[in-house]
Design an enzyme around this catalytic site. Structure first.
Site, PDB file in Angstrom:
ATOM      1  N   CYS A   1      13.184  10.506   7.849  1.00 57.20           N
ATOM      2  CA  CYS A   1      13.166  10.012   9.228  1.00 57.20           C
ATOM      3  C   CYS A   1      14.545  10.188   9.837  1.00 57.20           C
ATOM      4  O   CYS A   1      14.696  10.422  11.021  1.00 57.20           O
ATOM      5  CB  CYS A   1      12.759   8.550   9.242  1.00 57.20           C
ATOM      6  SG  CYS A   1      13.767   7.544   8.156  1.00 57.20           S
TER       7      CYS A   1
ATOM      8  N   LYS B   1       0.865  -1.181   0.000  1.00 53.06           N
ATOM      9  CA  LYS B   1       0.000   0.000   0.000  1.00 53.06           C
ATOM     10  C   LYS B   1       0.898   1.226   0.000  1.00 53.06           C
ATOM     11  O   LYS B   1       1.445   1.612   1.034  1.00 53.06           O
ATOM     12  CB  LYS B   1      -0.873  -0.029   1.259  1.00 53.06           C
ATOM     13  CG  LYS B   1      -2.244   0.612   1.126  1.00 53.06           C
ATOM     14  CD  LYS B   1      -2.234   2.084   0.814  1.00 53.06           C
ATOM     15  CE  LYS B   1      -1.925   2.972   1.987  1.00 53.06           C
ATOM     16  NZ  LYS B   1      -1.727   4.377   1.617  1.00 53.06           N
TER      17      LYS B   1
ATOM     18  N   GLY C   1       6.359   4.947   8.528  1.00 49.90           N
ATOM     19  CA  GLY C   1       5.582   6.187   8.562  1.00 49.90           C
ATOM     20  C   GLY C   1       5.700   6.838   9.922  1.00 49.90           C
ATOM     21  O   GLY C   1       6.668   6.601  10.651  1.00 49.90           O
ATOM     22  N   SER C   2       4.708   7.633  10.267  1.00 49.41           N
ATOM     23  CA  SER C   2       4.797   8.410  11.511  1.00 49.41           C
ATOM     24  C   SER C   2       4.481   7.551  12.739  1.00 49.41           C
ATOM     25  O   SER C   2       3.843   6.499  12.626  1.00 49.41           O
ATOM     26  CB  SER C   2       3.815   9.573  11.438  1.00 49.41           C
ATOM     27  OG  SER C   2       2.510   9.054  11.316  1.00 49.41           O
TER      28      SER C   2
ATOM     29  N   GLY D   1       1.771   4.590  13.115  1.00 46.24           N
ATOM     30  CA  GLY D   1       2.341   3.304  13.539  1.00 46.24           C
ATOM     31  C   GLY D   1       1.560   2.721  14.711  1.00 46.24           C
ATOM     32  O   GLY D   1       1.285   1.526  14.773  1.00 46.24           O
TER      33      GLY D   1
ATOM     34  N   GLU E   1       9.361  16.034  15.654  1.00 45.64           N
ATOM     35  CA  GLU E   1       9.839  15.836  14.272  1.00 45.64           C
ATOM     36  C   GLU E   1       9.143  16.857  13.372  1.00 45.64           C
ATOM     37  O   GLU E   1       7.914  16.877  13.280  1.00 45.64           O
ATOM     38  CB  GLU E   1       9.488  14.409  13.820  1.00 45.64           C
ATOM     39  CG  GLU E   1      10.070  14.066  12.462  1.00 45.64           C
ATOM     40  CD  GLU E   1       9.685  12.662  11.992  1.00 45.64           C
ATOM     41  OE1 GLU E   1       8.507  12.285  12.126  1.00 45.64           O
ATOM     42  OE2 GLU E   1      10.569  11.959  11.485  1.00 45.64           O
TER      43      GLU E   1
ATOM     44  N   GLU F   1       2.426   8.252  15.090  1.00 41.64           N
ATOM     45  CA  GLU F   1       0.976   8.251  15.306  1.00 41.64           C
ATOM     46  C   GLU F   1       0.293   7.149  14.492  1.00 41.64           C
ATOM     47  O   GLU F   1      -0.495   6.357  15.017  1.00 41.64           O
ATOM     48  CB  GLU F   1       0.472   9.625  14.858  1.00 41.64           C
ATOM     49  CG  GLU F   1      -0.815  10.033  15.429  1.00 41.64           C
ATOM     50  CD  GLU F   1      -1.246  11.358  14.796  1.00 41.64           C
ATOM     51  OE1 GLU F   1      -0.533  11.914  13.940  1.00 41.64           O
ATOM     52  OE2 GLU F   1      -2.339  11.814  15.168  1.00 41.64           O
TER      53      GLU F   1
ATOM     54  N   GLU G   1       8.883   1.170  11.264  1.00 38.80           N
ATOM     55  CA  GLU G   1       9.981   2.119  11.013  1.00 38.80           C
ATOM     56  C   GLU G   1       9.367   3.501  11.114  1.00 38.80           C
ATOM     57  O   GLU G   1       8.650   3.929  10.209  1.00 38.80           O
ATOM     58  CB  GLU G   1      10.554   1.896   9.603  1.00 38.80           C
ATOM     59  CG  GLU G   1      11.275   0.581   9.430  1.00 38.80           C
ATOM     60  CD  GLU G   1      12.637   0.555  10.094  1.00 38.80           C
ATOM     61  OE1 GLU G   1      13.075   1.600  10.623  1.00 38.80           O
ATOM     62  OE2 GLU G   1      13.247  -0.516  10.090  1.00 38.80           O
TER      63      GLU G   1
END
Ligand code: NAD
Length: 474
Positions: free
Chosen positions: A276, A167, A220-221, A225, A377, A223, A242
């Site tokens: 990241c 995705k 991804g972020s 995750g 971040e 949140e 990650e």
């Protein structure tokens, strides 16, 4: 999906935009739950058909090598597409394509080296382990390095004999779709690799909570995750996460300043800071602060901002209007909290760039380690410079964050470098160069930066399950 292009079952699409102009770039099928079900079914069919899982692993590796060769052959087109979709300069996109090809080559070579072991047990018994593929692996990919980060998970998963559903981010899905086309052209059996583009909150969450999948690799972020972990928990689906970072780049007074300068600039302004691994916190020793900051300002002011597809551009636009708003919000917070704006801090509107998502490369000095711009971040071209007195002070500041992805250390004193490397709460440490990673070196975070490791030998085993077999020989 299942070896051919498909429309969405509802016929609906979403639009991706060129971040340099905000003009529409492509209409992409919005995968509905029915489409996700079909993709999982196709992957299950390919798995049960055993054409992939039980193929001679050397032959499996050969197909992955062909994928790598086609990526190299089509590198100009892929790089241009990545640059258009994500906004990054062509030079960087070309680097991404090369890295992607190397990733496929590395894991292609590992396909016939995934070994179990024999285990000494008492009595007349023979005990051994079988290392088997997990089954259907899901890969949820962000927009900042679509080709690299998609491949970083898909290649080892396929090398181990899994089948996959991918995705991509709805902000930059195009090169992951091209990757599926390349895999098909390279002779990958149908159903082994399926791509379901769509919005995260719809397609992504439905896929993450799917009963029919066997693992999720999410990049991804933090949140999102956390959301993905919750969805995976419903079926005890294993996850590799990650996530984000707030990486310190630590410059000690004895560092080679010219090299450190280049590393700090690259570490924050590559991909317009949307990494990241961005070295978004510069930790500089008090005694060399003034000289380094003067040089950094000069270097930053010479960065040419422009469309990624222009050979002249050093730094491209941010991926979306929303990302610009978020970054500009952080710049305002930095000023409100009392950090000193050394350079940048504005949207770029001149030179025909007003319609695009361009933000000036920005440096804040006099940043306190507790300020918002030093702890959250930002995911944009904003560097927060913090000073420290001595090594202990640097370590304490570096580790004072919920993240733990990467860290850079600049010093000529190799003992201090190794001591810092040992004490830094960070999954990746780079000494006298930043950033650096290879397909063969593990990559991943401590603390809230993630769970599990990608790249390297470990990665291929993370896409396998271990079965113990005991045989009574009496
Ligand atoms: P994001 O979390 O918004 O989205 C990542 C992916 O998840 C996208 O494909 C998105 O469509 C999908 N998604 C969104 N909501 C979902 C949901 N509810 N369920 C399932 N999937 C969902 O992240 P992003 O903005 O695309 O990427 C930026 C973030 O990624 C940053 O925090 C960055 O640090 C992190 N990142 C980490 C690494 C790493 O290796 N650690 C690499 C690149 C990016």
């Amino acid at each position: 999906m299942n070896g051919s292009w498909r429309e969405s079952s509802s016929g609906s699409t979403f639009t991706t935009y060129d971040p340099a102009t905000n003009e529409p770039l492509a209409e992409v099928a919005q995968s509905e739950p029915e489409d996700v079900d079909l993709a999982v079914e196709a992957a299950r069919g390919a798995l049960e058909h055993k054409k992939w899982r039980e193929l001679d692993p050397a032959k499996r590796g050969r197909i992955l090598f062909r994928i790598a060769s086609l990526i190299r052959e089509r590198s100009d087109d892929l790089a241009r597409l990545e640059s258009l979709d994500n906004g990054k300069p062509l030079r960087e996109a070309k680097g991404d394509v090369g890295y992607t090809a190397r990733t496929w080559e590395y894991f292609a070579g590992l396909a016939d080296k995934i070994e179990g072991k024999t285990v000494p047990v008492p009595g007349l018994r023979f005990d051994y382990t079988r290392v088997e593929p997990l089954g259907i692996t899901v890969h949820i990919v962000p927009w900042n390095y679509p080709l690299v980060l998609g491949s970083r998970g898909i290649a080892p998963a396929l090398a181990a004999g899994n089948t996959a559903v991918v995705k991509p981010s709805s902000l930059a899905p195009l090169t992951n779709l091209k990757l599926a086309e390349i895999a098909h052209d390279a002779g990958l059996p149908k159903g082994v690799l399926n791509v379901v583009p769509g919005r995260g909150s719809e397609t992504g969450s439905y896929l993450a909570g799917h009963k029919g999948i066997d693992s999720i690799t999410f990049t991804g972020s933090v949140e999102t995750g956390r959301e993905v972990m919750k969805l995976a928990a419903q079926h005890i689906t294993p996850v590799t996460l990650e996530l984000g970072g707030k990486c310190p780049n630590i410059v000690l007074e004895d560092a080679d300043r010219a090299r450190a300068l280049r590393g700090v600039l690259r570490g924050i302004f590559t991909n317009a800071g949307q990494m990241c691994w961005a070295g978004s916190r510069l930790l500089v020793q008090e005694s060399v602060k003034d000289k380094l900051l003067r040089a950094l300002k000069k270097g930053t002011d010479s960065i040419i901002v422009g469309p990624g597809t222009s050979e002249k551009s050093h730094m491209g636009p941010l991926v979306s209007e929303q990302q610009v708003d978020s970054v500009m919000g952080y710049i305002k917070i930095g000023q409100d909290e009392g950090a000193e704006l050394l350079t940048g801090g504005e949207r770029v509107k001149d030179g025909g760039l007003a319609q695009g998502n361009f933000v000036q490369p920005t440096i804040f000095s006099e940043v306190d380690p507790g300020m918002t711009i030093a702890t959250e971040e930002i995911f944009g071209p904003v560097l927060s410079a913090i000073t420290f007195e001595d090594m202990e002070d640097a370590l304490e500041i570096a580790n004072r964050t919920e993240f733990g992805l990467c860290a850079g250390v600049w010093t000529r004193d190799i003992s201090r470098a190794h001591r810092l490397a040992a004490e830094l709460e960070s999954g990746v440490v780079s000494i006298n160069e930043y950033p650096i990673t290879f397909p063969q070196t593990p990559f991943g975070g401590f603390k809230q930066s993630g769970i599990g490791r990608e790249q390297g030998l470990e990665a291929v085993y993370s896409y396998c399950r271990v079965k113990n077999v005991n045989v009574n020989l009496l």
